[in-house]
Design a protein around this motif. Structure first.
Motif, mmCIF file in Angstrom:
data_model
loop_
_atom_site.group_PDB
_atom_site.id
_atom_site.type_symbol
_atom_site.label_atom_id
_atom_site.label_comp_id
_atom_site.label_asym_id
_atom_site.label_seq_id
_atom_site.Cartn_x
_atom_site.Cartn_y
_atom_site.Cartn_z
ATOM 1 N N GLY A 64 0.798 -1.224 0.000
ATOM 2 C CA GLY A 64 0.000 0.000 0.000
ATOM 3 C C GLY A 64 0.824 1.263 0.000
ATOM 4 O O GLY A 64 0.475 2.256 -0.646
ATOM 5 N N LYS A 65 1.936 1.263 0.714
ATOM 6 C CA LYS A 65 2.809 2.441 0.762
ATOM 7 C C LYS A 65 3.308 2.810 -0.627
ATOM 8 O O LYS A 65 3.442 3.995 -0.957
ATOM 9 N N THR A 66 3.593 1.808 -1.440
ATOM 10 C CA THR A 66 4.036 2.074 -2.815
ATOM 11 C C THR A 66 2.963 2.820 -3.587
ATOM 12 O O THR A 66 3.254 3.756 -4.343
ATOM 13 N N VAL A 67 1.711 2.427 -3.401
ATOM 14 C CA VAL A 67 0.596 3.010 -4.151
ATOM 15 C C VAL A 67 0.398 4.482 -3.816
ATOM 16 O O VAL A 67 0.278 5.325 -4.705
ATOM 17 N N VAL A 68 0.358 4.814 -2.517
ATOM 18 C CA VAL A 68 0.067 6.205 -2.148
ATOM 19 C C VAL A 68 1.197 7.145 -2.542
ATOM 20 O O VAL A 68 0.997 8.362 -2.630
ATOM 21 N N ASN A 69 2.389 6.596 -2.795
ATOM 22 C CA ASN A 69 3.526 7.417 -3.226
ATOM 23 C C ASN A 69 3.792 7.317 -4.724
ATOM 24 O O ASN A 69 4.753 7.913 -5.217
ATOM 25 N N HIS A 70 2.937 6.589 -5.438
ATOM 26 C CA HIS A 70 3.190 6.369 -6.864
ATOM 27 C C HIS A 70 2.853 7.628 -7.675
ATOM 28 O O HIS A 70 1.770 8.203 -7.506
ATOM 29 N N PRO A 71 3.740 8.059 -8.564
ATOM 30 C CA PRO A 71 3.518 9.303 -9.311
ATOM 31 C C PRO A 71 2.407 9.237 -10.344
ATOM 32 O O PRO A 71 2.057 10.272 -10.924
ATOM 33 N N ARG A 72 1.831 8.042 -10.572
ATOM 34 C CA ARG A 72 0.738 7.952 -11.544
ATOM 35 C C ARG A 72 -0.557 7.429 -10.920
ATOM 36 O O ARG A 72 -1.484 7.088 -11.650
ATOM 37 N N ILE A 73 -0.598 7.387 -9.587
ATOM 38 C CA ILE A 73 -1.818 6.933 -8.905
ATOM 39 C C ILE A 73 -2.328 8.021 -7.970
ATOM 40 O O ILE A 73 -3.329 8.676 -8.238
ATOM 41 N N GLY A 74 -1.626 8.249 -6.859
ATOM 42 C CA GLY A 74 -2.073 9.252 -5.904
ATOM 43 C C GLY A 74 -2.150 10.652 -6.479
ATOM 44 O O GLY A 74 -3.015 11.452 -6.097
ATOM 45 N N ILE A 75 -1.275 10.949 -7.404
ATOM 46 C CA ILE A 75 -1.282 12.280 -8.014
ATOM 47 C C ILE A 75 -2.559 12.526 -8.814
ATOM 48 O O ILE A 75 -2.931 13.674 -9.086
ATOM 49 N N GLU A 76 -3.257 11.466 -9.180
ATOM 50 C CA GLU A 76 -4.508 11.593 -9.932
ATOM 51 C C GLU A 76 -5.725 11.718 -9.004
ATOM 52 O O GLU A 76 -6.724 12.341 -9.369
ATOM 53 N N THR A 77 -5.669 11.127 -7.817
ATOM 54 C CA THR A 77 -6.817 11.192 -6.904
ATOM 55 C C THR A 77 -6.840 12.485 -6.098
ATOM 56 O O THR A 77 -7.910 13.039 -5.830
ATOM 57 N N ARG A 78 -5.687 12.972 -5.699
ATOM 58 C CA ARG A 78 -5.621 14.119 -4.785
ATOM 59 C C ARG A 78 -6.337 15.369 -5.308
ATOM 60 O O ARG A 78 -7.140 15.962 -4.582
ATOM 61 N N PRO A 79 -6.090 15.800 -6.541
ATOM 62 C CA PRO A 79 -6.746 17.032 -6.993
ATOM 63 C C PRO A 79 -8.221 16.848 -7.348
ATOM 64 O O PRO A 79 -8.919 17.834 -7.600
ATOM 65 N N ARG A 80 -8.708 15.611 -7.370
ATOM 66 C CA ARG A 80 -10.095 15.343 -7.754
ATOM 67 C C ARG A 80 -11.003 15.124 -6.553
ATOM 68 O O ARG A 80 -12.151 14.715 -6.717
#
Length: 263
Positions: A64-80
């Motif tokens: 899970g830690k990898t996912v929340v720090n992934h530049p193509r996953i979390g970066i897409e959810t945060r601004p939405r």
């Protein structure tokens, strides 16, 4: 005076709370029995409004830690305005090979635990996954489709003849023609659209149509195919590209915008 100084000394010596007592979030996982998951809150959340959720199943040997720090996953959810949930598999490998894997119950427990911690918009729960995680996401969507608003998967499937008793309404998938880790499951005549045959059959979709061709990244061409003439207003999209095994940049954000009807 001596008694007052002694009180001050004792207060200064009081140890801080242990790390396990911290609120989980980001790199600090949330504990759930002997399992764990990570969360990433969206930007500018007011602390009270119900949150849309995207639960993402990680790839083989990730967590899970990898996912929340992934530049193509979390970066897409945060601004939405979407909260990202990233459960961690036992031994970092999802058990998706059988029709009713135990990890479905674990994913249910994660969502329930999140709802106990945060206000969750139950009408906007999205499921995503990459590689082995994509296959796990397909399993979860087939079992709990009535609970989720959309499925978004990348470079991973399950056998296309798998029964799907409880499918979601919306499915988005992307896969590379040169993927050597989880090969695109071609049909007769090397038909690439077979990668979503399970959903097309389950949704009783009509003929698909190509909507566009574009570069998904440098020197990697992509084709978008849509099936929007399906039963009960359901929809399937497939992006096929000439590359291999990777998460395309901005792909998750584009799918979230579509599913959430965002401009």
């Amino acid at each position: 005076m001596i008694r007052w100084l002694l009180c001050v000394f004792l207060l200064l010596q009081t140890p801080t709370a242990p790390a396990t007592a911290q609120t989980c979030g980001g790199d600090i996982p949330c504990k759930l029995d002997n399992r764990e998951y990570n969360i990433l809150l969206p930007d500018d959340w007011d602390g009270t409004s119900p949150l849309p959720v995207m639960m993402h199943f990680h790839a083989f040997l990730r967590r899970g830690k990898t996912v929340v720090n992934h530049p193509r996953i979390g970066i897409e959810t945060r601004p939405r305005g979407v909260m990202l949930i990233a459960p961690t598999a036992q031994n970092r490998a999802w058990r998706f090979w059988q029709d009713d894997p135990a990890d479905i119950d674990f994913a249910d427990a994660v969502l329930a635990d999140v709802a106990a911690r945060y206000p969750v918009d139950q009408s906007q729960i999205y499921i995503s996954g990459f590689s082995f995680g994509a296959a796990m996401a397909w399993r979860y969507a087939c079992a709990r489709g009535d609970r989720i608003a959309g499925l978004m998967t990348m470079s991973g499937t399950i056998p296309q003849a798998t029964p799907c008793p409880n499918p979601p309404d919306q499915v988005r998938h992307v896969h590379g023609l040169k993927d050597i880790w989880m090969s695109l499951p071609r049909g007769p005549g090397h038909d690439a659209t077979n990668a979503v045959a399970l959903w097309r059959k389950t949704f009783r979709c009509g003929q698909g149509r190509i909507t566009q061709h574009w570069l998904i990244r440098a020197n990697t061409e992509a084709t978008n195919i849509v099936w929007d003439q399906c039963s009960q207003g359901r929809k399937v999209t497939l992006d096929v590209h000439t590359g291999g095994h990777f998460i395309p940049e901005h792909w998750l954000g584009t799918q979230l915008d579509d599913l959430m009807a965002r401009e």
